[in-house]
Design a protein around this motif. Structure first.
Motif, PDB file in Angstrom:
ATOM      1  N   LYS A   1       1.022  -1.187  -0.076  1.00 41.32           N
ATOM      2  CA  LYS A   1      -0.002  -0.156   0.068  1.00 41.32           C
ATOM      3  C   LYS A   1       0.710   1.109   0.030  1.00 41.32           C
ATOM      4  O   LYS A   1       0.400   2.258  -0.341  1.00 41.32           O
TER       5      LYS A   1
ATOM      6  N   ASP B   1       2.508  -7.853   0.920  1.00 41.38           N
ATOM      7  CA  ASP B   1       1.390  -7.744   1.445  1.00 41.38           C
ATOM      8  C   ASP B   1       0.384  -6.911   0.876  1.00 41.38           C
ATOM      9  O   ASP B   1       0.754  -5.915   0.623  1.00 41.38           O
TER      10      ASP B   1
ATOM     11  N   ARG C   1      -6.423 -11.488  12.429  1.00 39.07           N
ATOM     12  CA  ARG C   1      -5.978 -10.173  12.719  1.00 39.07           C
ATOM     13  C   ARG C   1      -6.569  -9.823  14.186  1.00 39.07           C
ATOM     14  O   ARG C   1      -7.713  -9.946  14.308  1.00 39.07           O
TER      15      ARG C   1
ATOM     16  N   ILE D   1      -3.718   7.149  11.643  1.00 36.26           N
ATOM     17  CA  ILE D   1      -3.047   5.863  11.187  1.00 36.26           C
ATOM     18  C   ILE D   1      -2.529   4.981  12.501  1.00 36.26           C
ATOM     19  O   ILE D   1      -1.633   4.405  12.677  1.00 36.26           O
TER      20      ILE D   1
ATOM     21  N   HIS E   1      -1.112  -5.169  13.999  1.00 35.10           N
ATOM     22  CA  HIS E   1      -0.442  -3.871  13.302  1.00 35.10           C
ATOM     23  C   HIS E   1      -1.015  -2.855  14.328  1.00 35.10           C
ATOM     24  O   HIS E   1      -2.189  -2.274  14.111  1.00 35.10           O
TER      25      HIS E   1
ATOM     26  N   SER F   1       1.021   3.388  12.330  1.00 33.14           N
ATOM     27  CA  SER F   1       2.172   3.732  11.290  1.00 33.14           C
ATOM     28  C   SER F   1       2.812   4.963  11.810  1.00 33.14           C
ATOM     29  O   SER F   1       2.516   5.682  12.491  1.00 33.14           O
TER      30      SER F   1
ATOM     31  N   GLY G   1       4.956  -0.273  10.670  1.00 32.72           N
ATOM     32  CA  GLY G   1       4.894   0.907  11.440  1.00 32.72           C
ATOM     33  C   GLY G   1       6.136   1.594  11.408  1.00 32.72           C
ATOM     34  O   GLY G   1       6.150   2.869  12.169  1.00 32.72           O
TER      35      GLY G   1
ATOM     36  N   GLU H   1       5.906  -6.348   8.415  1.00 32.29           N
ATOM     37  CA  GLU H   1       5.308  -5.777   7.364  1.00 32.29           C
ATOM     38  C   GLU H   1       5.848  -4.278   6.949  1.00 32.29           C
ATOM     39  O   GLU H   1       4.813  -3.293   7.106  1.00 32.29           O
ATOM     40  N   PRO H   2       6.911  -3.829   6.628  1.00 32.84           N
ATOM     41  CA  PRO H   2       7.334  -2.499   6.378  1.00 32.84           C
ATOM     42  C   PRO H   2       6.880  -2.196   5.325  1.00 32.84           C
ATOM     43  O   PRO H   2       6.936  -2.653   4.175  1.00 32.84           O
ATOM     44  N   GLY H   3       6.459  -0.794   5.217  1.00 32.83           N
ATOM     45  CA  GLY H   3       5.878  -0.294   3.872  1.00 32.83           C
ATOM     46  C   GLY H   3       6.815   1.181   3.844  1.00 32.83           C
ATOM     47  O   GLY H   3       7.681   1.299   3.075  1.00 32.83           O
ATOM     48  N   ARG H   4       6.498   2.218   4.637  1.00 35.02           N
ATOM     49  CA  ARG H   4       7.013   3.423   4.524  1.00 35.02           C
ATOM     50  C   ARG H   4       8.405   3.389   4.818  1.00 35.02           C
ATOM     51  O   ARG H   4       9.165   3.782   4.013  1.00 35.02           O
TER      52      ARG H   4
ATOM     53  N   ARG I   1      -1.035  13.813   2.129  1.00 34.26           N
ATOM     54  CA  ARG I   1      -0.548  13.625   3.763  1.00 34.26           C
ATOM     55  C   ARG I   1      -0.389  15.061   4.628  1.00 34.26           C
ATOM     56  O   ARG I   1      -0.928  14.915   5.788  1.00 34.26           O
TER      57      ARG I   1
ATOM     58  N   TYR J   1       3.111   6.334   0.470  1.00 33.97           N
ATOM     59  CA  TYR J   1       1.904   7.112   0.670  1.00 33.97           C
ATOM     60  C   TYR J   1       1.750   8.459  -0.208  1.00 33.97           C
ATOM     61  O   TYR J   1       1.042   9.340   0.265  1.00 33.97           O
TER      62      TYR J   1
ATOM     63  N   MET K   1      -1.448   7.463  -2.992  1.00 30.81           N
ATOM     64  CA  MET K   1      -2.655   7.979  -2.483  1.00 30.81           C
ATOM     65  C   MET K   1      -3.047   9.104  -3.240  1.00 30.81           C
ATOM     66  O   MET K   1      -3.933   9.788  -3.074  1.00 30.81           O
TER      67      MET K   1
HETATM   68  N1  LLP Z   1       0.694  -3.926   7.782  1.00 31.89           N
HETATM   69  C1  LLP Z   1      -0.416  -3.372   7.874  1.00 31.89           C
HETATM   70  C2  LLP Z   1      -1.787  -4.481   8.072  1.00 31.89           C
HETATM   71  C3  LLP Z   1      -1.028  -2.004   7.745  1.00 31.89           C
HETATM   72  O1  LLP Z   1      -2.077  -1.638   7.765  1.00 31.89           O
HETATM   73  C4  LLP Z   1       0.089  -1.223   7.228  1.00 31.89           C
HETATM   74  C5  LLP Z   1      -0.319   0.015   7.024  1.00 31.89           C
HETATM   75  C6  LLP Z   1       1.483  -1.690   7.254  1.00 31.89           C
HETATM   76  C7  LLP Z   1       1.626  -3.272   7.390  1.00 31.89           C
HETATM   77  C8  LLP Z   1       2.488  -0.849   6.765  1.00 31.89           C
HETATM   78  O2  LLP Z   1       2.902   0.154   7.714  1.00 31.89           O
HETATM   79  P1  LLP Z   1       3.923   1.230   7.536  1.00 31.89           P
HETATM   80  O3  LLP Z   1       5.442   0.153   7.592  1.00 31.89           O
HETATM   81  O4  LLP Z   1       3.959   1.667   6.092  1.00 31.89           O
HETATM   82  O5  LLP Z   1       3.852   2.066   8.395  1.00 31.89           O
HETATM   83  N2  LLP Z   1      -1.587   6.581   4.547  1.00 31.89           N
HETATM   84  C9  LLP Z   1      -0.932   6.610   5.823  1.00 31.89           C
HETATM   85  C10 LLP Z   1      -0.296   5.367   6.405  1.00 31.89           C
HETATM   86  C11 LLP Z   1      -1.247   4.244   6.511  1.00 31.89           C
HETATM   87  C12 LLP Z   1      -0.932   3.108   7.068  1.00 31.89           C
HETATM   88  C13 LLP Z   1      -1.918   1.787   6.855  1.00 31.89           C
HETATM   89  N3  LLP Z   1      -1.299   0.541   6.998  1.00 31.89           N
HETATM   90  C14 LLP Z   1       0.092   7.562   5.894  1.00 31.89           C
HETATM   91  O6  LLP Z   1       0.468   8.130   4.753  1.00 31.89           O
HETATM   92  O7  LLP Z   1       0.892   8.061   6.795  1.00 31.89           O
END
Ligand code: LLP
Length: 443
Positions: free
Chosen positions: A68, A87, A158, A171, A210, A213, A245, A282-285, A322, A383, A387
């Protein structure tokens, strides 16, 4: 804060040369000339490096990239090549992940309200597991099993651990008052375990949580991990996913934990909770954010005596919502002079028809900023494009990957023709609605 942009906000291969700042050995000014603005630029080496650091910290098959944050075919291919799982949180993300060459058994499916169609596609494709979010979803999985003869599917449950963290209310996810998951409180999650174990349509593979974030303290991620690990021990499951996160620095002076710090923190926490099995994150950002930056062209500079200066660029909240959504904060610099001091204070705004269209409320910029300058906002790789919208019918920007002196378009710029692609301009008496049965079948 009037000093130059600091290297820790730039992609790893960023370096200053005669043509200003280059990423992947391609000057940003040249990228803007060739591909236009606004433009998302990703340092491919940086993306790969982050993937490798994550795998080194957590182990192979223990890192699922949260697509995402940023997904396109090239990104799916890249993370798969680097040995990460993916993911996905919708049928659309699943489609792109598969299209990028990730085999289904390297993909996990998320979502608090998955449709029949998404579930059917995921189970038929043979995804690694589905992260089940509700009893209603269990009903659907069972119905599909009986009616469509789908094989039993591996699931992780979950859980809402009652621990929420993150930079903004929108978030923070892990609290008890959340749309996501089965609450640990009141025995709901335990009931979900019992139901899964007794279902012929599901194979219980593990639990998942989770907490939120843009978390800058590993202790908060560790607290969520400990709560879900205790539950995983009680439930006697095989697998444990502790979500994403990990935060990133958007502004100078923010310090962020490394993947190794995150791994050490959550490992200690889950061990302390009695968990000795494997761990998935599950790192995204933290994979994508700093690898990417956005290039804009300055079009207007408005000085209001005694009030402030507005600098208007050719994008805005449609490519980066954002700031408007989460009070997200950024910095800016001019690629032609990345080492210049930035004494000018100005509000950096987009070209949308509302005052909330602010990219940086109080940006520090070089004093000689002028109309037609190329301007960059770093750390927009997560994001941002993901987005992006067509608000005010702005075509979405192109995305380029740069590496070793070469740039390639991985998502082309939308055209005005693209903006008309979905419009059905039928005469008023035409039957614009498909038969009810068609709609139902598409669900
Ligand atoms: N796993 C799950 C189940 C999640 O819902 C998310 C993010 C992640 C992993 C990844 O999280 P990260 O590592 O990226 O923090 N649009 C918002 C962030 C929404 C995050 C939603 N879920 C922003 O721009 O800050």
């Amino acid at each position: 804060m009037s000093s130059a942009i600091t290297p820790d906000l730039l992609p790893l291969t960023a370096e200053t040369g005669p043509a200003g700042l280059a990423v992947g050995r391609v000057p940003l000014t040249e990228l803007a000339r060739r591909f236009g603005t606004p433009l998302f630029v990703y340092d491919e080496e940086h993306l790969r490096q982050r993937c490798r650091e994550a795998v080194a910290a957590f182990g192979r098959d223990s890192v699922a990239y949260a697509s995402k944050a940023f997904l396109c075919t090239a990104m799916a291919r890249l993370v798969h090549e680097e040995g990460l799982l993916l993911d996905v949180a919708s049928g659309g993300e699943l489609r792109v992940a598969l299209h990028g060459g990730a085999p289904a058994d390297r993909i996990v499916l998320h979502g608090n309200n998955k449709s029949d169609r998404e579930l059917r596609t995921a189970v038929s494709a043979g995804v690694r597991h589905i992260v089940v979010d509700s009893f209603d979803e269990m009903d659907r999985i069972e119905r599909l099993h009986w009616e469509s003869g789908l094989p039993p599917v591996r699931v992780r449950l979950r859980v809402a651990p009652g621990v929420a963290a993150g930079a903004h209310e929108a978030i923070r996810t892990g609290g008890s008052d959340s749309k996501f998951g089965f609450g640990l409180a009141g025995g709901v999650a335990s009931a979900a375990v019992r139901r899964t174990v007794s279902s012929p349509a599901m194979i219980l593979d593990g639990v998942h949580a989770h907490v939120g974030s843009q978390v800058l303290r590993t202790a908060e991620l560790a607290a969520g991990a400990a709560a879900v690990a205790r539950f995983a021990c009680e439930a006697g499951v095989r697998g444990l996913t502790v979500g994403g996160g990990l935060g990133v620095a958007y502004e100078a002076g923010q310090t962020v934990p490394s993947f190794a710090d995150w791994a050490a923190g959550v490992r200690a926490a889950v061990r302390g909770a009695g968990w000795s099995g494997g761990l998935t994150v599950e790192p995204g950002r933290s994979i994508a954010a700093r690898a990417g930056l956005t290039l804009y062209r300055v079009g207007t500079i408005k000085r209001i005596e005694g009030v402030r200066t507005y600098v208007g660029v050719d994008g805005g909240m449609s490519d980066n919502p954002r700031p408007a959504l989460y009070d997200g904060r950024y910095e800016a610099f001019l690629p032609r002079c990345p080492e210049a001091e930035r004494p000018l204070r100005a509000r950096l705004v987009g070209k949308h028809c509302e005052s909330g269209d602010v990219l940086i409320d109080d940006a520090a910029l070089p004093a000689d900023l002028r109309v037609s300058d190329l301007l960059a906002t770093p750390v927009t790789g997560a994001y941002g494009y993901a987005m992006a919208s067509n608000y005010n019918k702005l075509p979405r920007p192109a995305v380029v990957f740069v590496r070793d002196g070469r740039a390639r378009v991985v998502v082309r710029r939308e055209t005005e023709e693209d903006l008309l692609r979905l419009d059905a301009d039928l005469p008023p008496d035409a039957d614009a609605f498909p038969a009810a049965g068609t709609v139902a079948a598409e669900r």
